[in-house]
Enzyme design. Sequence first.
Site, PDB file in Angstrom:
ATOM      1  CB  SER A 103      -0.893  -0.102   1.197  1.00 60.78           C
ATOM      2  OG  SER A 103      -2.026  -0.640   0.934  1.00 60.78           O
ATOM      3  CE  LYS A 123      -3.994   0.859  -0.976  1.00 61.12           C
ATOM      4  NZ  LYS A 123      -4.514   0.408   0.334  1.00 61.12           N
ATOM      5  CE1 TYR A 132      -4.176  -1.427  -4.225  1.00 65.02           C
ATOM      6  CE2 TYR A 132      -5.053  -3.745  -4.243  1.00 65.02           C
ATOM      7  CZ  TYR A 132      -4.714  -2.601  -3.423  1.00 65.02           C
ATOM      8  OH  TYR A 132      -4.531  -2.754  -2.185  1.00 65.02           O
ATOM      9  CE1 TYR A 180      -4.628   1.684   4.429  1.00 68.44           C
ATOM     10  CE2 TYR A 180      -3.032   0.233   5.860  1.00 68.44           C
ATOM     11  CZ  TYR A 180      -3.358   0.554   4.734  1.00 68.44           C
ATOM     12  OH  TYR A 180      -2.629   0.486   3.749  1.00 68.44           O
ATOM     13  CB  VAL A 215       0.067  -5.890   4.254  1.00 67.58           C
ATOM     14  CG1 VAL A 215      -1.064  -5.502   4.902  1.00 67.58           C
ATOM     15  CG2 VAL A 215      -0.008  -6.165   2.730  1.00 67.58           C
TER      16      VAL A 215
HETATM   17  N1  GLN Z   1      -2.018  -5.615  -1.652  1.00 68.99           N
HETATM   18  C1  GLN Z   1      -2.779  -5.597  -0.544  1.00 68.99           C
HETATM   19  C2  GLN Z   1      -4.228  -5.246  -0.814  1.00 68.99           C
HETATM   20  O1  GLN Z   1      -4.741  -5.245  -1.661  1.00 68.99           O
HETATM   21  C3  GLN Z   1      -2.244  -4.199  -0.044  1.00 68.99           C
HETATM   22  C4  GLN Z   1      -2.912  -3.596   1.159  1.00 68.99           C
HETATM   23  C5  GLN Z   1      -1.926  -3.020   2.223  1.00 68.99           C
HETATM   24  O2  GLN Z   1      -0.638  -3.022   2.283  1.00 68.99           O
HETATM   25  N2  GLN Z   1      -2.492  -2.512   3.325  1.00 68.99           N
HETATM   26  O3  GLN Z   1      -5.110  -5.742   0.317  1.00 68.99           O
END
Ligand code: GLN
Length: 318
Positions: A73, A76, A196, A248, A266
């Site tokens: 993420s 993003k 993504y 988050y 993550v």
């Molecule tokens: N690839 C992960 C997902 O789509 C990324 C989420 C994350 O890093 N929080 O859920």
Amino acid sequence: MATPDRKIDLNRLQEVCDEIAEEMMSNDEWGEASGQSKELAEIDTHQFGIAVYTAGDDLIASGKAEERFTIQSISKVFALTLALEAFGEKVWDRVGREPSGDPFNSIIDLERHKGKPRNPFINAGALVTIDLLLSRKGKAESVREFVTRLVGHKVGVNRAVANSSKGGGFGNRAMANLSKFFDNLNHDVDDVMDAYAEQCAVMLSCKELAKAGDYLMVEGADSRSAAERKRAERVRRINSLMLTCGQYDGSGEFAYRVGLPAKSGVGGGILAIAPNTASIAVWSPGLDANGNSLLGTMALARLAEKMDWSIFGSLRRR
Ligand code: GLN
């Protein structure tokens, strides 16, 4: 907060990073690896790396700072940057700027807001951001190409991780479909999902990630061209979102403990920005309950305290 003319003591910074790496490796809790894919679940969680790229272009690192991990993420932030460059404020017609108070992969709020995700850093928001990126005309730069430019050499993608999120990702796919149902997704769900999965699987080390974040700590300058000023304004806005939404549901706690804008993934990485001062990357694959690196957060709290880096003011008399 150090002012731009305040020189960082690099020896001290190296010492601090070494102390932190040592402390993290002897901590008795490491968190849980992400269960999101087999590749992530099997990783040894007892690992830690830190790298700091300073406003003076010095790179200080400690621990496993050269080990590559999937940025997940954190991508993003790069996607949002490209979207803001291409569409400016129009981005906000499609995605909001409020913290969600829900987990990163929650779908609940999306129906309530008629397919408009709360912010670009939860999964629903990232999918809409990618949909925007797919609308750019001509040969537009992908997130991976953008990161390659920022780092200064070609960056790779973890194929196994990318393929498992392309094949799975049913929650994300459901969110993309729900946004489409509300006319907030123009492209094929599969195309959005593929882009993504690719950007999440980009692999960087702490050293590379800290360098990639350099553009987010633009230094103050007395004279700027109109384009530079625009870029600086954009960076401020991105940092504000990283502060309020970057971890988050853990963003409030993170702001309290660390006091710097940051974005987690993550894969265990976190990119944090001390404006005008440093771009910081930490990595440790064990996560806390919100999906943010447990030791990574702890390490950033230590670094911010020891270096007196906080956007909320200084502990020392200037
Ligand atoms: N690839 C992960 C997902 O789509 C990324 C989420 C994350 O890093 N929080 O859920």
